[in-house]
Design a protein around this motif. Structure first.
Motif, PDB file in Angstrom:
ATOM      1  N   VAL A 113     -24.725  60.560 -22.682  1.00  0.00           N
ATOM      2  CA  VAL A 113     -25.265  61.610 -23.551  1.00  0.00           C
ATOM      3  C   VAL A 113     -26.788  61.639 -23.441  1.00  0.00           C
ATOM      4  CG1 VAL A 113     -25.619  62.274 -25.971  1.00  0.00           C
ATOM      5  CG2 VAL A 113     -23.327  61.657 -25.158  1.00  0.00           C
ATOM      6  N   ASP A 114     -27.405  60.462 -23.427  1.00  0.00           N
ATOM      7  CA  ASP A 114     -28.868  60.372 -23.366  1.00  0.00           C
ATOM      8  C   ASP A 114     -29.410  59.997 -21.993  1.00  0.00           C
ATOM      9  OD1 ASP A 114     -29.269  61.010 -26.083  1.00  0.00           O
ATOM     10  OD2 ASP A 114     -28.853  58.933 -26.658  1.00  0.00           O
ATOM     11  N   HIS A 115     -28.528  59.630 -21.066  1.00  0.00           N
ATOM     12  CA  HIS A 115     -28.966  59.138 -19.756  1.00  0.00           C
ATOM     13  C   HIS A 115     -28.154  59.778 -18.633  1.00  0.00           C
ATOM     14  CE1 HIS A 115     -31.253  56.055 -21.891  1.00  0.00           C
ATOM     15  NE2 HIS A 115     -30.181  55.848 -22.617  1.00  0.00           N
ATOM     16  N   ALA A 116     -28.030  61.085 -18.670  1.00  0.00           N
ATOM     17  CA  ALA A 116     -27.139  61.796 -17.756  1.00  0.00           C
ATOM     18  C   ALA A 116     -27.457  61.575 -16.278  1.00  0.00           C
ATOM     19  CB  ALA A 116     -27.147  63.292 -18.071  1.00  0.00           C
ATOM     20  N   SER A 117     -28.715  61.383 -15.944  1.00  0.00           N
ATOM     21  CA  SER A 117     -29.068  61.261 -14.530  1.00  0.00           C
ATOM     22  C   SER A 117     -29.220  59.811 -14.073  1.00  0.00           C
ATOM     23  CB  SER A 117     -30.370  62.021 -14.251  1.00  0.00           C
ATOM     24  OG  SER A 117     -31.424  61.454 -14.998  1.00  0.00           O
ATOM     25  N   GLU A 118     -28.922  58.866 -14.933  1.00  0.00           N
ATOM     26  CA  GLU A 118     -29.085  57.449 -14.609  1.00  0.00           C
ATOM     27  C   GLU A 118     -27.828  56.905 -13.919  1.00  0.00           C
ATOM     28  OE1 GLU A 118     -32.243  55.775 -16.061  1.00  0.00           O
ATOM     29  OE2 GLU A 118     -32.510  57.918 -15.828  1.00  0.00           O
ATOM     30  N   SER A 119     -27.997  55.840 -13.150  1.00  0.00           N
ATOM     31  CA  SER A 119     -26.834  55.185 -12.552  1.00  0.00           C
ATOM     32  C   SER A 119     -26.555  53.891 -13.305  1.00  0.00           C
ATOM     33  CB  SER A 119     -27.055  54.915 -11.067  1.00  0.00           C
ATOM     34  OG  SER A 119     -28.092  53.998 -10.872  1.00  0.00           O
ATOM     35  N   VAL A 120     -25.314  53.436 -13.220  1.00  0.00           N
ATOM     36  CA  VAL A 120     -24.880  52.242 -13.938  1.00  0.00           C
ATOM     37  C   VAL A 120     -24.313  51.252 -12.935  1.00  0.00           C
ATOM     38  CG1 VAL A 120     -23.305  51.332 -15.703  1.00  0.00           C
ATOM     39  CG2 VAL A 120     -24.380  53.579 -16.022  1.00  0.00           C
ATOM     40  N   SER A 121     -24.740  50.002 -13.065  1.00  0.00           N
ATOM     41  CA  SER A 121     -24.242  48.943 -12.202  1.00  0.00           C
ATOM     42  C   SER A 121     -23.665  47.824 -13.065  1.00  0.00           C
ATOM     43  CB  SER A 121     -25.363  48.399 -11.309  1.00  0.00           C
ATOM     44  OG  SER A 121     -26.352  47.769 -12.104  1.00  0.00           O
ATOM     45  N   ALA A 122     -22.925  46.932 -12.433  1.00  0.00           N
ATOM     46  CA  ALA A 122     -22.372  45.757 -13.110  1.00  0.00           C
ATOM     47  C   ALA A 122     -22.427  44.594 -12.138  1.00  0.00           C
ATOM     48  CB  ALA A 122     -20.932  46.019 -13.543  1.00  0.00           C
ATOM     49  N   VAL A 123     -22.677  43.421 -12.656  1.00  0.00           N
ATOM     50  CA  VAL A 123     -22.671  42.202 -11.859  1.00  0.00           C
ATOM     51  C   VAL A 123     -21.511  41.354 -12.376  1.00  0.00           C
ATOM     52  CG1 VAL A 123     -23.960  40.150 -11.175  1.00  0.00           C
ATOM     53  CG2 VAL A 123     -25.159  42.334 -11.499  1.00  0.00           C
ATOM     54  N   VAL A 124     -20.548  41.078 -11.484  1.00  0.00           N
ATOM     55  CA  VAL A 124     -19.316  40.414 -11.896  1.00  0.00           C
ATOM     56  C   VAL A 124     -19.045  39.235 -10.976  1.00  0.00           C
ATOM     57  CG1 VAL A 124     -16.825  40.733 -12.256  1.00  0.00           C
ATOM     58  CG2 VAL A 124     -18.398  42.635 -12.706  1.00  0.00           C
ATOM     59  N   ARG A 125     -18.655  38.115 -11.557  1.00  0.00           N
ATOM     60  CA  ARG A 125     -18.253  36.964 -10.737  1.00  0.00           C
ATOM     61  C   ARG A 125     -17.075  37.357  -9.856  1.00  0.00           C
ATOM     62  NH1 ARG A 125     -20.365  31.979 -11.158  1.00  0.00           N
ATOM     63  NH2 ARG A 125     -21.521  31.619 -13.075  1.00  0.00           N
ATOM     64  N   LEU A 126     -17.131  36.915  -8.607  1.00  0.00           N
ATOM     65  CA  LEU A 126     -16.073  37.250  -7.644  1.00  0.00           C
ATOM     66  C   LEU A 126     -14.703  36.758  -8.083  1.00  0.00           C
ATOM     67  CD1 LEU A 126     -18.034  36.540  -4.347  1.00  0.00           C
ATOM     68  CD2 LEU A 126     -17.342  38.784  -5.225  1.00  0.00           C
ATOM     69  N   ASN A 127     -14.647  35.698  -8.893  1.00  0.00           N
ATOM     70  CA  ASN A 127     -13.351  35.182  -9.345  1.00  0.00           C
ATOM     71  C   ASN A 127     -12.925  35.748 -10.704  1.00  0.00           C
ATOM     72  OD1 ASN A 127     -15.179  33.817 -10.978  1.00  0.00           O
ATOM     73  ND2 ASN A 127     -14.192  31.820 -10.744  1.00  0.00           N
ATOM     74  N   ASN A 128     -13.651  36.745 -11.208  1.00  0.00           N
ATOM     75  CA  ASN A 128     -13.322  37.360 -12.487  1.00  0.00           C
ATOM     76  C   ASN A 128     -12.448  38.590 -12.242  1.00  0.00           C
ATOM     77  OD1 ASN A 128     -13.201  38.486 -15.033  1.00  0.00           O
ATOM     78  ND2 ASN A 128     -15.390  38.280 -15.440  1.00  0.00           N
ATOM     79  N   GLU A 129     -11.200  38.335 -11.890  1.00  0.00           N
ATOM     80  CA  GLU A 129     -10.276  39.422 -11.547  1.00  0.00           C
ATOM     81  C   GLU A 129     -10.119  40.470 -12.652  1.00  0.00           C
ATOM     82  OE1 GLU A 129      -8.787  40.338  -8.681  1.00  0.00           O
ATOM     83  OE2 GLU A 129      -9.955  38.748  -7.742  1.00  0.00           O
ATOM     84  N   PRO A 130      -9.979  40.088 -13.930  1.00  0.00           N
ATOM     85  CA  PRO A 130      -9.839  41.129 -14.962  1.00  0.00           C
ATOM     86  C   PRO A 130     -11.026  42.093 -15.003  1.00  0.00           C
ATOM     87  CG  PRO A 130      -9.163  39.003 -15.837  1.00  0.00           C
ATOM     88  CD  PRO A 130      -9.799  38.739 -14.496  1.00  0.00           C
ATOM     89  N   SER A 131     -12.251  41.560 -14.898  1.00  0.00           N
ATOM     90  CA  SER A 131     -13.426  42.441 -14.927  1.00  0.00           C
ATOM     91  C   SER A 131     -13.536  43.276 -13.662  1.00  0.00           C
ATOM     92  CB  SER A 131     -14.704  41.631 -15.134  1.00  0.00           C
ATOM     93  OG  SER A 131     -14.789  41.201 -16.468  1.00  0.00           O
ATOM     94  N   LEU A 132     -13.264  42.677 -12.518  1.00  0.00           N
ATOM     95  CA  LEU A 132     -13.298  43.447 -11.274  1.00  0.00           C
ATOM     96  C   LEU A 132     -12.305  44.603 -11.330  1.00  0.00           C
ATOM     97  CD1 LEU A 132     -13.596  40.537  -8.685  1.00  0.00           C
ATOM     98  CD2 LEU A 132     -15.366  42.220  -9.249  1.00  0.00           C
TER      99      LEU A 132
END
Length: 158
Positions: A113-132
């Motif tokens: 709503v406030d950041h329409a042109s922004e990109s979003v990233s995530a850093v996830v542990r390779l062994n964190n299957e649920p989050s991946l």
């Protein structure tokens, strides 16, 4: 989780009275194990950090609420030009019920709503299957990986 229950999930901006819930979710042993900082955080350090988060325009902390019960938090941190990093934590007793996907989807909608042109990233542990799996289901793609972590970026249009 039945759809009628998921539809009752709401999201709101974090308040000072949410601080201890956020700390409890962050210090859960599974969250600690999957975080870049593996050690539990002290209450004093958390309260100092938390009060700064609420008034910081480069951070957005949202709380998921289901039937008046707080179920998790999603935080967006500004990391560099037009890019924000997202983090999610679900109350340990509510994991595995499909809340993460619904909560993250609501949080992204609120964020854009406030950041329409922004990109979003995530850093996830390779062994964190649920989050991946969670991030992948919402359109995040692996951009790179370093050490034990995968760097994911949201690639779908919003």
């Amino acid at each position: 989780m039945p759809n009628n229950v998921c539809q009752q999930l709401n999201i709101r901006h974090a308040k000072l009275e949410d601080a201890m819930d956020v700390l409890r979710w962050r210090n859960d042993p599974i969250v600690c194990a999957m975080s870049r900082q593996n050690e539990p955080i002290s209450e004093a350090a958390h309260m100092s950090w938390y009060s700064g988060v609420l008034d910081n325009s480069e951070r957005l902390l949202l709380i998921g609420v289901l039937n008046k019960k707080k179920v998790g938090a999603v935080r967006f941190d500004y990391v560099r030009e037009s890019t924000w990093e997202v983090n999610i934590a679900i109350a340990p007793e509510l994991r595995g019920q499909g809340l993460g996907r619904k909560l993250l989807k609501l949080a992204l909608t609120t964020f854009y709503v406030d950041h329409a042109s922004e990109s979003v990233s995530a850093v996830v542990r390779l062994n964190n299957e649920p989050s991946l799996k969670l991030f992948s289901a919402l359109g995040f793609k692996q951009e790179s990986h370093s050490g034990e972590f995968s760097n994911l970026v949201l690639t779908v249009s919003h």
